[in-house]
Design a protein around this motif. Structure first.
Motif, PDB file in Angstrom:
ATOM      1  N   CYS A   7      -3.668   9.730  -2.787  1.00 55.16           N
ATOM      2  CA  CYS A   7      -3.960   8.936  -2.786  1.00 55.16           C
ATOM      3  C   CYS A   7      -4.022   7.511  -2.376  1.00 55.16           C
ATOM      4  CB  CYS A   7      -4.821   8.177  -4.330  1.00 55.16           C
ATOM      5  SG  CYS A   7      -4.491   6.696  -5.522  1.00 55.16           S
ATOM      6  N   THR A  27       2.971  -1.768 -10.573  1.00 53.65           N
ATOM      7  CA  THR A  27       3.394  -0.478 -10.852  1.00 53.65           C
ATOM      8  C   THR A  27       4.407   0.231 -10.560  1.00 53.65           C
ATOM      9  OG1 THR A  27       1.192  -1.019  -9.347  1.00 53.65           O
ATOM     10  CG2 THR A  27       1.653   1.898  -9.425  1.00 53.65           C
ATOM     11  N   VAL A  77       1.141   5.751 -12.206  1.00 51.59           N
ATOM     12  CA  VAL A  77       0.426   6.058 -11.415  1.00 51.59           C
ATOM     13  C   VAL A  77       1.494   7.816 -11.336  1.00 51.59           C
ATOM     14  CG1 VAL A  77       0.402   7.046  -8.464  1.00 51.59           C
ATOM     15  CG2 VAL A  77       0.487   4.409  -9.666  1.00 51.59           C
ATOM     16  N   TRP A 103      -4.198  -2.803  -7.709  1.00 56.34           N
ATOM     17  CA  TRP A 103      -4.336  -1.336  -8.258  1.00 56.34           C
ATOM     18  C   TRP A 103      -5.528  -0.936  -7.805  1.00 56.34           C
ATOM     19  CZ3 TRP A 103      -3.531  -2.871 -14.046  1.00 56.34           C
ATOM     20  CH2 TRP A 103      -2.465  -3.436 -14.639  1.00 56.34           C
ATOM     21  N   LEU A 149      -3.479   5.805 -13.244  1.00 56.99           N
ATOM     22  CA  LEU A 149      -3.712   6.534 -12.059  1.00 56.99           C
ATOM     23  C   LEU A 149      -3.396   7.732 -11.660  1.00 56.99           C
ATOM     24  CD1 LEU A 149      -5.370   5.673 -10.036  1.00 56.99           C
ATOM     25  CD2 LEU A 149      -4.061   5.254  -8.073  1.00 56.99           C
ATOM     26  N   THR A 152      -9.211   7.771  -1.570  1.00 59.60           N
ATOM     27  CA  THR A 152      -8.302   8.376  -1.954  1.00 59.60           C
ATOM     28  C   THR A 152      -8.659   8.951   0.384  1.00 59.60           C
ATOM     29  OG1 THR A 152     -10.737   9.736  -2.356  1.00 59.60           O
ATOM     30  CG2 THR A 152      -9.881   9.260  -3.808  1.00 59.60           C
ATOM     31  N   CYS A 171      -3.637  11.377 -10.317  1.00 58.73           N
ATOM     32  CA  CYS A 171      -3.929  11.846  -8.759  1.00 58.73           C
ATOM     33  C   CYS A 171      -3.420  13.156  -9.390  1.00 58.73           C
ATOM     34  CB  CYS A 171      -2.807  11.269  -8.221  1.00 58.73           C
ATOM     35  SG  CYS A 171      -2.615   9.207  -8.222  1.00 58.73           S
ATOM     36  N   VAL A 185      -2.341   3.741  -2.911  1.00 56.34           N
ATOM     37  CA  VAL A 185      -2.898   2.566  -4.152  1.00 56.34           C
ATOM     38  C   VAL A 185      -1.883   1.006  -4.111  1.00 56.34           C
ATOM     39  CG1 VAL A 185      -0.728   3.286  -5.359  1.00 56.34           C
ATOM     40  CG2 VAL A 185      -2.793   2.320  -6.579  1.00 56.34           C
ATOM     41  N   ASP A 186      -2.980   0.129  -4.044  1.00 54.60           N
ATOM     42  CA  ASP A 186      -2.349  -1.301  -4.121  1.00 54.60           C
ATOM     43  C   ASP A 186      -1.340  -1.358  -4.831  1.00 54.60           C
ATOM     44  OD1 ASP A 186      -2.056  -4.134  -3.922  1.00 54.60           O
ATOM     45  OD2 ASP A 186      -2.807  -4.334  -2.017  1.00 54.60           O
ATOM     46  N   THR A 187      -0.172  -1.680  -4.872  1.00 52.77           N
ATOM     47  CA  THR A 187       0.652  -1.534  -6.548  1.00 52.77           C
ATOM     48  C   THR A 187       0.903  -3.078  -6.883  1.00 52.77           C
ATOM     49  OG1 THR A 187       2.829  -2.181  -4.793  1.00 52.77           O
ATOM     50  CG2 THR A 187       2.478   0.025  -5.687  1.00 52.77           C
ATOM     51  N   ARG A 191       0.676  -1.065  -0.283  1.00 54.48           N
ATOM     52  CA  ARG A 191      -0.338   0.135  -0.058  1.00 54.48           C
ATOM     53  C   ARG A 191       0.939   1.297   0.094  1.00 54.48           C
ATOM     54  NH1 ARG A 191      -3.120  -0.643   5.648  1.00 54.48           N
ATOM     55  NH2 ARG A 191      -0.318  -1.551   6.009  1.00 54.48           N
ATOM     56  N   PHE A 205      -7.674   1.004  -5.087  1.00 51.22           N
ATOM     57  CA  PHE A 205      -7.260   2.279  -4.219  1.00 51.22           C
ATOM     58  C   PHE A 205      -8.106   3.363  -3.917  1.00 51.22           C
ATOM     59  CE2 PHE A 205      -9.008   3.792  -7.744  1.00 51.22           C
ATOM     60  CZ  PHE A 205      -9.443   5.482  -8.363  1.00 51.22           C
TER      61      PHE A 205
END
Length: 241
Positions: A226, A120, A190, A233, A206, A237, A208, A228-230, A2, A235
């Protein structure tokens, strides 16, 4: 993993205070800053530039494993390539603070154009298939790690181009199709750089940059961070206070 994403700062030192609170809440395992720390409409006060970089440096000291992605505004001072809002009176200051930021981290390699975590990719602008096939060696194109390594060694000649990872805006590509991205569909990108109203996932990107403002200082976006789970994917906010 994360990862908390800190998008374009543009002279908002308080963003790093809010990011510190999020990291202290243990909602994220690590953080990536998409930088563009200097410059904003009509803000030329050198003290504000110093405060913004000092806030970033304090954050890096608190989280020495954090990752940082050069933005075009940061590098415009390194390469003396004036960008919108460029303030020539702080060029030496910005270069000095960038070096201090780099020294604060566990490794200088933690500041680069692109970072890869799991599936990611993090960068300021975006990575197009066109850029990789034009400028990365054929052997480097075969493995994404090698391609990123080559790109991270490139200088201002190639990086100061609209197709480079610090300038490219994949959101503006026709049909917003993931096939235009390098390894699109296999890796999530990202990015910041392009202001958006809300954090949005579209076409393998993504976006941001929710902290940008209009010329009068009015917020353009939601000013939300944000996480994000790498790997998956997914996410979420996190609104600012």
């Amino acid at each position: 993993m994360r990862v908390l994403v800190i998008p374009d700062c543009h002279l908002k030192p308080w963003m790093f205070e809010d990011a510190t609170a999020i990291m202290n809440s243990e909602k994220a395992d690590n953080t990536v800053c998409l930088m563009d720390i200097p410059d904003d409409f009509g803000k030329d006060d050198p003290d504000l530039y110093e405060k913004a970089y000092d806030a970033a440096i304090r954050f890096a000291d608190r989280f020495p494993q954090s990752l940082w992605c050069y933005g075009n505004h940061d590098l415009s001072y390194v390469w003396n390539k004036p960008e919108t809002g460029f303030n020539p009176t702080v060029r030496i200051l910005v270069r000095k603070k960038l070096e201090e930021l780099k020294r604060t981290l566990s490794s200088p390699s933690q500041i680069a154009y692109i970072h890869k975590i799991d599936k990611t990719l993090f960068m300021h602008g975006g990575l197009s298939d066109f850029f990789v096939h034009r400028w990365v060696t054929q052997s480097g194109q075969k493995a994404i790690g090698k391609a990123i390594k080559e790109i991270n060694k490139m200088g201002g000649g190639l990086m100061w181009d609209s197709a480079s990872p610090i300038w490219y805006r994949p959101q503006f590509a026709p049909d917003n199709d993931a096939s235009r991205l390098f390894r699109g569909g296999k890796y999530l990108q990202v990015v910041g750089h392009t202001p958006v109203k809300d954090v949005i996932l579209e076409g393998g990107v993504l976006s941001c940059d929710t902290f940008s403002t209009y010329r009068d200082g009015t917020p353009y976006g939601s000013m939300a961070f944000c996480i994000v789970d790498t790997d998956t994917w997914q996410f979420e906010t996190v609104p600012t206070k």
